[in-house]
Design an enzyme around this catalytic site. Structure first.
Site, PDB file in Angstrom:
ATOM      1  N   ASP A 445       0.828  -1.196   0.000  1.00  0.00           N
ATOM      2  CA  ASP A 445       0.000   0.000   0.000  1.00  0.00           C
ATOM      3  C   ASP A 445       0.870   1.256   0.000  1.00  0.00           C
ATOM      4  O   ASP A 445       2.070   1.216   0.313  1.00  0.00           O
ATOM      5  CB  ASP A 445      -0.920  -0.007   1.225  1.00  0.00           C
ATOM      6  CG  ASP A 445      -2.243   0.717   0.971  1.00  0.00           C
ATOM      7  OD1 ASP A 445      -2.324   1.489   0.001  1.00  0.00           O
ATOM      8  OD2 ASP A 445      -3.187   0.513   1.755  1.00  0.00           O
ATOM      9  N   ASP A 503     -10.572   2.080  -3.302  1.00  0.00           N
ATOM     10  CA  ASP A 503     -10.961   1.701  -1.940  1.00  0.00           C
ATOM     11  C   ASP A 503     -12.464   1.571  -1.791  1.00  0.00           C
ATOM     12  O   ASP A 503     -12.944   1.083  -0.764  1.00  0.00           O
ATOM     13  CB  ASP A 503     -10.445   2.744  -0.929  1.00  0.00           C
ATOM     14  CG  ASP A 503      -8.985   2.539  -0.578  1.00  0.00           C
ATOM     15  OD1 ASP A 503      -8.428   1.482  -0.906  1.00  0.00           O
ATOM     16  OD2 ASP A 503      -8.385   3.450   0.030  1.00  0.00           O
TER      17      ASP A 503
END
Length: 697
Positions: A445, A503
């Site tokens: 990430d 997301d």
């Protein structure tokens, strides 16, 4: 290779460069676009181009050369800065596999080494790869270059419209279509990554181009940092597309510099044609071979089920439930390392939290693997919380503005991975995790933008770190995530097997995000999950069928608290996962199509081969409630017969609108009829979906 004419062909595309124009100017692209055939008359093509003498123009026109701005008389944005205008000469051309290299000198009358090299490669898929390289020379650029385009390509005057991609967090790949007027459309990211608002790709085409119609040119820059894409029309009529790494402030090129690769293709068949050429190229030339080596495993990700509240018993229970519905990989997301109870602390301290895991990760991993699942782990190596042992011990490792403190975003500072000691620390930490545990997958990430100087050095250090880790652990797959789709360019794709596109697990939003992202990304590398019934970002409640159908057309995953499912929903989810596995080979290797309808309520996607097709229709709105839609199925064999069947489970409201034949898989139609006339469908309610399979009759 002809001394004057440099010609390449591949797919639907050809490239023609005049290396020695009769007017003595630098080489120029005479054609990039439709295939001109095996042996076109190059001299006739060049001779037919008119010389426009009109008003306040040069007596001898200077159309853009392969490095626009490198010779006087070109008034567009230069492709190289500083340009040393009117001093360049072509030194030589060298043939290479699938292309050629052009070498240029700064002309001073003295012999010297070639100092700029332009590389062109045209693959059999019809994708042009281009980059520019600079090497030291006696009269080089002592302070580096401010700008050097990886690609500078002229387009025909018919290229009037530009489709680009902006958006925001949880709204990636939002499209904007603009008409090209005299002047430039410039798309820049200065974030040190592409960002959610500046995916480094665009399409340029004929007016009104759509999914299946119109000449379309596609461009994608393989770079994970700050960048510039520009489409410029001069008043003289020339149109030039440029793309390259954006050098900010003191972040100039080093003495020896290789630009990122830029990829371009053309199709006369609209967006679908250009997209399919890119997909074939990415599958064969960009993504790691591990993607095609085995089926893409269905994920279960823990994030939206537990967030930071890790408990071994709960996680084991979730793993058991995930295996029961058909998951094949269990990914432990953020919250597993020392002191990580929220997003404000501990980032950078890559040691297992013994409060949450008193016996380490081994008991959980053993349980997961005992269920037949692979084990994956979330990391965010490039970032650090100031409230961490790492930041307290090595405050000088944090990137900061000159003479100032680190700038925080999402409570995070950035590690200066261009420093050898920082990169070594990160490699050692990740290597220790991968060596100590049977981890098959890392979710990598990156939750903030890059500030500070030397963005290019940062990106190259990132590439080197990932490359080193992959060499040490070649069986470990990596997902690129940047708070969703903030960094899913082809530069990262060359090092990763999966992209987390957004997301947002809101199925309606995600359907459009995925549909646009798939213009550049093949479905098998685009991760998309079945989220909770009520999306944690938008709050919208959507059916399980819609959520699962959208996730099915990508690298499928699950990201919901499975303990909340009743028995009926658990069974229904198992059916959807089983459908994904049943059609996975087609979904991840077939031809992908965007389907357009003649009303605003419906949207669709299709993956087809010669043998079968799988189609998803989503009714998104109610502007034309009470009316159906006509589905024309692309990509099948005109002469073969196919039987259409609605794939169970089918929502009750959708089932009421199906013909008996479609519900039971009755009559067979030819591929020609399915493409030309299609099927009439009726989904009576918005926010519903239908999955159809067309198999050989």
């Amino acid at each position: 290779m002809d001394d004057r004419w440099l010609y390449l062909r591949g797919g639907e595309v050809s490239l023609l460069i005049d290396a020695h124009p009769e007017d003595g100017t630098l080489p120029r692209v005479l054609h990039f676009g439709a295939d001109l055939g095996a042996a076109p008359d190059f001299d006739a093509i060049a001779a037919l181009k008119p010389t426009i003498v009109w008003g306040a123009r040069m007596d001898i026109p200077r159309p853009p050369c392969v490095i626009p701005g490198a010779e006087a008389g070109y008034f567009g944005t230069p492709a190289i800065v500083p340009s040393h205008a009117a001093r360049w000469t072509l030194d030589r051309v060298e043939a290479v596999a699938e292309g050629f290299d052009l070498f240029f000198d700064v002309a001073t009358g003295e012999p010297r080494n070639a100092f700029v090299r332009l590389e062109y490669r045209l693959s059999p898929h019809g994708v042009l790869a281009s980059r520019a390289c600079v090497y030291p020379s006696p009269d080089g650029f002592p302070d580096g270059l401010n700008w050097l385009a990886a690609l500078a390509l002229p387009l025909p005057a018919t290229a009037h419209e530009v489709l680009s991609f902006g958006g925001d967090w949880a709204r990636e790949f939002a499209t904007q279509r603009q008409t090209l007027a005299t002047g430039a459309l410039v798309f820049e990211s200065r974030r040190g990554r592409p960002g959610h608002d500046r995916f480094p790709g665009l399409f340029v085409g004929a007016p009104g181009f759509d999914e299946d119609r119109g000449d379309v040119y596609a461009f994608s820059l393989a770079w994970s940092g700050s960048h510039r894409l520009a489409v410029e029309r001069l008043r003289e009529g020339e149109i030039v597309v440029q793309a390259g790494e954006l050098h900010l402030d003191a972040d100039r090129t080093p003495d020896r510099y290789e630009s990122p690769w830029c990829y371009a293709t053309f199709s006369p068949r609209g967006l679908n044609g250009a997209m399919q050429a890119l997909h074939a190229f990415v599958r064969e030339r960009i993504v790691p071979r591990t993607v095609a080596a085995k089926p893409r495993p269905v994920h279960y990700n823990t994030w939206e089920a537990v967030y930071f509240k890790h408990d071994v018993a709960t996680l084991k229970d979730l793993a058991t439930r995930a295996a029961a519905v058909g998951a094949e990989r269990f990914v432990l997301d953020d919250g597993w390392f020392k002191g990580r109870d929220d997003d404000r602390a501990a980032l950078g301290d890559w040691i297992v939290d013994t409060r949450k895991y008193p016996d380490g990760l081994k008991p959980l991993i053993d349980h997961v693997r005992g269920l037949g699942l692979e084990f994956g782990l979330w990391v965010e190596p490039e970032m650090v919380n100031p409230d961490s042992d790492l930041a307290r011990a090595h405050s000088d490792w944090l990137r900061r503005e000159t003479g100032g403190p680190p700038l925080l975003q999402r409570h995070q500072a950035i590690l200066d991975i261009a420093r050898a000691d920082v990169s070594a620390y990160l490699f050692d930490a990740l290597n220790a995790l991968l060596t100590a545990h049977p981890i098959s997958y890392l979710k990598w990430d990156m939750n903030r933008d890059v500030t500070g100087a030397a963005h290019g050095a940062y990106v190259r250090a990132l590439y080197a770190l990932i490359d080193r880790l992959r060499t040490a652990h070649p069986a470990v797959e990596i997902e690129t995530c940047a708070s969703g789709g903030g960094r899913c360019d082809y530069g990262m794709l060359a090092r990763t097997e999966r992209v987390w596109v957004s997301d947002s697990n809101d199925a309606l939003d995600r359907f459009e995000i995925q549909r646009n992202a798939n213009l550049f990304l093949p479905p098998e590398i685009a991760g998309v999950h079945v989220g909770p019934a009520a999306c944690h970002i938008t709050g919208r409640r959507l059916s399980l069928d819609l959520r699962a159908h959208v996730a099915l057309f990508g690298h499928m995953g699950l990201e919901l608290d499975l303990r909340e499912l009743n028995e009926a929903d658990g069974k229904r989810l198992r059916q959807h996962v089983a459908n994904h596995k049943r059609f996975r080979k087609l979904l991840h290797a077939g031809r992908y199509w965007r389907i357009s309808f003649d009303d605003p309520d419906h949207a669709g996607i299709c993956v087809s081969s010669d043998a079968e097709a799988l189609v998803l229709i989503v009714r998104t709105g109610s502007a034309a409630l009470g009316r159906g839609a006509v589905l024309r199925v692309p990509g099948l064999n005109d002469e073969r017969a196919y039987r259409a069947l609605a794939v169970a489970p089918v929502a009750a409201s959708v089932a009421h609108g199906l013909s008996a034949t479609l519900a039971k898989g009755g009559a067979a139609l030819s591929g020609r009829v399915l493409a030309a006339r299609g099927l009439e469908l009726f989904l009576p309610r918005p926010e519903t979906s239908l999955l159809l399979h067309f198999g050989a009759a």
